[in-house]
Design an enzyme around this catalytic site. Sequence first.
Site, PDB file in Angstrom:
ATOM      1  N   GLU A 125     -10.396   4.695  -5.248  1.00  0.00           N
ATOM      2  CA  GLU A 125     -10.452   4.470  -3.814  1.00  0.00           C
ATOM      3  C   GLU A 125     -10.066   5.684  -2.926  1.00  0.00           C
ATOM      4  OE1 GLU A 125     -11.028   1.466  -2.978  1.00  0.00           O
ATOM      5  OE2 GLU A 125      -9.892   0.111  -4.606  1.00  0.00           O
ATOM      6  N   HIS A 149      -1.504   2.856  -1.817  1.00  0.00           N
ATOM      7  CA  HIS A 149      -1.896   1.681  -1.970  1.00  0.00           C
ATOM      8  C   HIS A 149      -1.229   1.044  -3.165  1.00  0.00           C
ATOM      9  CE1 HIS A 149      -4.755  -1.592  -2.940  1.00  0.00           C
ATOM     10  NE2 HIS A 149      -5.106  -1.267  -3.838  1.00  0.00           N
ATOM     11  N   HIS A 151       0.114  -3.073  -5.379  1.00  0.00           N
ATOM     12  CA  HIS A 151      -0.307  -4.495  -5.526  1.00  0.00           C
ATOM     13  C   HIS A 151       0.893  -5.343  -5.612  1.00  0.00           C
ATOM     14  CE1 HIS A 151      -4.162  -3.318  -7.937  1.00  0.00           C
ATOM     15  NE2 HIS A 151      -4.185  -2.955  -6.524  1.00  0.00           N
ATOM     16  N   GLU A 179      14.386  -6.970   9.974  1.00  0.00           N
ATOM     17  CA  GLU A 179      14.041  -5.308   9.890  1.00  0.00           C
ATOM     18  C   GLU A 179      12.361  -5.289   9.903  1.00  0.00           C
ATOM     19  OE1 GLU A 179      16.155  -3.120   9.356  1.00  0.00           O
ATOM     20  OE2 GLU A 179      14.935  -1.334   8.745  1.00  0.00           O
ATOM     21  N   HIS A 220      -5.403  -8.820  -3.250  1.00  0.00           N
ATOM     22  CA  HIS A 220      -5.411  -7.489  -3.689  1.00  0.00           C
ATOM     23  C   HIS A 220      -4.172  -6.591  -3.447  1.00  0.00           C
ATOM     24  CE1 HIS A 220      -8.021  -3.782  -4.764  1.00  0.00           C
ATOM     25  NE2 HIS A 220      -6.838  -3.582  -4.961  1.00  0.00           N
TER      26      HIS A 220
HETATM   27  O1  2HA Z   1      -7.011   0.018  -9.985  1.00  0.00           O
HETATM   28  O2  2HA Z   1      -5.744  -0.510  -7.116  1.00  0.00           O
HETATM   29  O3  2HA Z   1      -7.994  -1.010  -5.678  1.00  0.00           O
HETATM   30  C1  2HA Z   1      -6.790   0.923  -8.787  1.00  0.00           C
HETATM   31  C2  2HA Z   1      -6.852  -0.240  -7.542  1.00  0.00           C
HETATM   32  C3  2HA Z   1      -8.083  -0.262  -7.087  1.00  0.00           C
HETATM   33 ZN    ZN Z   2      -5.881  -1.991  -5.694  1.00  0.00          ZN
END
Ligand code: 2HA
Ligand code: ZN
Length: 289
Positions: A125, A149, A151, A179, A220
Amino acid sequence: MQKDANEARCMEELAFMKDFVRLCDDGYRQGWHERNGGNLTYRMTTEDVAQAQLFFNGTPYEWTPLDVLAPSMAGEFFVSTSAGSYMRNISSDTSHYVGIVEINGKGDAYRVVWGFEQGARPTSELPSHVLNHAVRAAATDGACRVMYHAHPSSVIAMTMVVELNARTITRLLWQAMTESILAFPMGVGVVPWMVPGGADIAKATSKLMKTYDAVIWASHGLFATGPDFDAAFGLMHAIEKAAGVYVRARCMNGGSDNFRNTITDEGLRAIADEFNLPINEAFLEETLI
Ligand code: 2HA
Ligand code: ZN
């Protein structure tokens, strides 16, 4: 911090690298990083670069195209997790799973100056990260440095059920707990589902980053940004917490979104007034005077 830097015997002992690694560990322990999910970059300060240079490779790697153009990031140095790295392994093998890249004079290529040992490469990314850094740096007068980033489950679950637009999702998160509006007064952007890792999702995300310091990728995960590691981690944490509250409340409510009690728009405005927040007015209902 200066004392720390003077005494450092390797890159891993520098303060910014310790903070970088700590965030990876913290995120893993939160359950936000299954397998190799998620990635992190940090735009180094000139002081960081001065300290880190002692430990750079003698010969940098070759320049590699970034696939996106970010002229304002020319000459910047980024710490990055590696493609395919598991967040849970970052602290035990940092020079393998983390590296430092330098951006070229045009802002369209990078080269590795430290780390990524044993043939590792920067995160898949990286195009999203560098474009987002360019946009957030411009939006914050250079203050934004961390791009994170992850998940987180509740945010992802929410995107399977609610309408995918920034106003709808932001309002639900704001209404879920007090909050929220303090943590993200401008709201949260939303990118519909797209193939990850390429220039298209990078461009779609960076457009939203002009307004928002956090952007959801439907089905995602989430990007959270900030001037430092605490801010970016805290933003990720707050959004996921609010999404978790929403998910639980909806489950307890038999799946219905017709809640008995939520924070009203009047209440949200009162918080914004009290704390003098730069709130996104377009996300509140108009008041009838
Ligand atoms: O695997 O999170 O978006 C890495 C990630 C791709
Ligand atoms: Zn990801």
